[in-house]
Write an enzyme that holds these catalytic residues in place. Structure first.
Site, PDB file in Angstrom:
ATOM      1  NE  ARG A 108      -1.718  16.358   3.132  1.00 24.64           N
ATOM      2  CZ  ARG A 108      -1.221  17.467   3.693  1.00 24.64           C
ATOM      3  NH1 ARG A 108       0.042  17.511   4.070  1.00 24.64           N
ATOM      4  NH2 ARG A 108      -1.973  18.534   3.846  1.00 24.64           N
TER       5      ARG A 108
ATOM      6  CG  ASP B 281      -1.684   1.158   1.506  1.00 26.52           C
ATOM      7  OD1 ASP B 281      -2.207   1.715   0.526  1.00 26.52           O
ATOM      8  OD2 ASP B 281      -1.816   1.564   2.687  1.00 26.52           O
ATOM      9  NE  ARG B 282       0.896   7.488  -2.474  1.00 26.57           N
ATOM     10  CZ  ARG B 282       0.394   8.529  -3.124  1.00 26.57           C
ATOM     11  NH1 ARG B 282       0.575   8.659  -4.427  1.00 26.57           N
ATOM     12  NH2 ARG B 282      -0.329   9.450  -2.482  1.00 26.57           N
ATOM     13  CG  ASP B 283      -1.520   7.620   0.375  1.00 23.55           C
ATOM     14  OD1 ASP B 283      -0.444   8.139   0.051  1.00 23.55           O
ATOM     15  OD2 ASP B 283      -2.542   7.691  -0.334  1.00 23.55           O
TER      16      ASP B 283
ATOM     17  CG  ASN C  99      -7.927   2.201  -2.950  1.00 18.96           C
ATOM     18  OD1 ASN C  99      -7.675   1.419  -3.849  1.00 18.96           O
ATOM     19  ND2 ASN C  99      -8.721   1.894  -1.921  1.00 18.96           N
ATOM     20  CD  GLN C 100      -3.256   7.953  -4.335  1.00 22.77           C
ATOM     21  OE1 GLN C 100      -3.557   9.143  -4.155  1.00 22.77           O
ATOM     22  NE2 GLN C 100      -2.639   7.229  -3.401  1.00 22.77           N
TER      23      GLN C 100
ATOM     24  CG  ASP D 102      -5.487  17.239   3.489  1.00 19.49           C
ATOM     25  OD1 ASP D 102      -4.641  16.325   3.698  1.00 19.49           O
ATOM     26  OD2 ASP D 102      -5.175  18.443   3.426  1.00 19.49           O
TER      27      ASP D 102
HETATM   28 MG   LIG Z   1      -2.903   3.134   3.562  1.00 17.90          MG
END
Ligand SMILES: [Mg+2]
Ligand SMILES: [Zn+2]
Length: 164
Positions: free
Chosen positions: A17, A8-10, A52-53, A19
């Site tokens: 974040r 996963d990235r974020d 997911n973006q 937001d």
């Molecule tokens: Mg994540």
């Protein structure tokens, strides 16, 4: 056969974040990510980001800016003598009901096909339950990154315990 670590990235590679990461200076790469990726690669796994973006289809983020953000990550890794193999992203919002937004396994399945990956030998690491659900649906082992953990810690532990 090819095996992979799906990341996963974020919240795993960079600071999450609420937001959304919408510009370069909001993309804060977590310390020691390069070291974690080096360990994974040294064990013969591909490293593939599955992210997911929805900020894209929410019109908060352009594909061009997303690419710039990912170039920032790639150049950071290159400076630290490593790299990732591919980044797959889902641009859709939940209401679009696509097949690629996690917890759906669409992006992992696409990667399996693109790289001829043996999913039973592969792992997905993420900081959300949806990452683990996507892993299960795709048929690989899911590892939940807790708030208190870093990717480097989890990866180090995983390969240490394999040695025992
Ligand atoms: Mg994540
Ligand atoms: Zn999607």
């Amino acid at each position: 056969m090819t095996k992979a670590f799906f990341l996963d990235r974020d919240g795993v590679i960079n600071q999450e974040r609420k937001d959304y990461v919408k510009k370069l200076d909001e993309f804060e790469i977590i310390d020691d990510i390069a070291d974690a990726i080096k360990i994974i690669k040294s064990h013969g796994f591909l490293v593939i980001i599955i992210t997911n973006q929805s900020a894209i289809n929410r019109k908060l983020l352009s594909i061009e800016m997303l690419n710039k953000i990912h170039e920032k990550l790639k150049s950071h890794l290159k400076k630290n003598n490593t790299s990732i193999d591919k980044i797959y992203f889902c641009p859709h919002t939940p209401s679009e009901k696509c097949k690629c937004r996690k917890p759906k396994p669409g992006l992992i399945i696409q990667a399996i096909n693109d790289f001829n990956i043996d999913i039973s030998q592969s792992f997905m690491i993420g900081d959300s339950k949806t990452d683990i659900e996507a892993a299960k649906s795709a048929g690989c082992k899911g590892i939940l990154l807790k708030k208190s953990q870093t990717l480097l810690e989890v990866v180090s532990d995983l390969f240490e315990s394999e040695k025992r």
